[in-house]
Design an enzyme around this catalytic site. Structure first.
Site: not given
Length: 250
Positions: A172, A179
């Site tokens: 995660y 990103e």
């Protein structure tokens, strides 16, 4: 945006829990369709993983590996939209103990990052941050779709369950970091080119600044990512502790 990702895994929207199926599960035909869908998606992400490894071995470098898996990445990440239709429109209500909003946000954010950032801003495709989220997504999705497949077949190996509820702890943050760094790298090129922006005056009397929109997208990670992350931590405690209790009772 798999805090959007992240990169990581998406909120726990598995088709699989036994308790959920007892409440209301898909019929035999739907189950068969979902099994095929998940097998195809697992195979697709395995193709991406193999493509990354082969490109790395051929080049001897991890830089610019995005081009070696660009087409399958776009195809299979966009294919997740079909999954959201199946879950939200057909099977999610009453079956899956997860937030529809968080799940939809994560899927849409990954598709957005794939097309509206990485595809649209060619200059960021050589950034190492792209490889960061691609690797995180790939590992996550191989595990996740395998988890769904075996859950639907009622034969879920403990190793896959453990991986599903453990590796996200690293994947995660890894995916989200990639990103955010990729969006950040795209900002100057978006500002310079005016990509997707609409300026006044125009006949619609409407303006849109894509540069500002991307900044807002980055800010949206602040409330969304912790919800996804702590949701998965809660699920991990619940699922794995239940498994351990079940083993002890046998």
């Amino acid at each position: 945006m798999a805090a959007a990702g992240s990169g990581g895994s998406r909120a726990d929207n598995g088709y699989g829990g036994q308790q959920a199926r007892r409440r209301r599960g898909p019929g035999a035909l739907a189950t068969g369709y979902l099994v095929i869908y998940n097998v195809v998606m697992t195979a697709g992400w395995l193709v991406i993983a193999v493509g990354l490894v082969r490109a790395y071995l051929a080049k001897g470098s991890y830089h610019s590996l995005y081009y070696s898996i660009e087409k399958p990445l776009k195809f299979f990440q966009t294919g997740a939209l079909l999954e959201e239709y199946l879950l939200i429109a057909k099977y999610l209500p009453g079956i899956v103990p997860s937030s529809v909003v968080l799940t939809a946000f994560q899927v849409m954010s990954r598709v957005f990052l794939t097309w509206a950032v990485t595809h649209s801003v060619k200059e960021v495709q050589t950034e190492d941050s792209v490889l960061l989220f691609v690797v995180a997504w790939t590992i996550t999705e191989i595990i996740r779709y395998s988890f769904y497949t075996f859950s639907l077949l009622n034969h879920l190996p403990y190793l896959i369950k453990w991986a599903r509820y453990t590796l996200f702890i690293v994947l995660y943050p890894m995916g989200v970091s990639g990103e955010l760094l990729t969006i950040y790298a795209a900002l100057p090129f978006v500002r310079q080119s005016g990509l997707y922006s609409i300026s006044l005056p125009n006949k619609y009397n409407f303006s849109f600044d894509y540069y500002t929109f991307l900044i807002l997208v980055m800010i949206s990670y602040i409330p969304i990512f912790p919800q996804l992350y702590f949701h998965m931590l809660h699920q991990r405690r619940k699922v794995l502790s239940h498994t351990e209790e079940h083993k002890k009772s046998e």
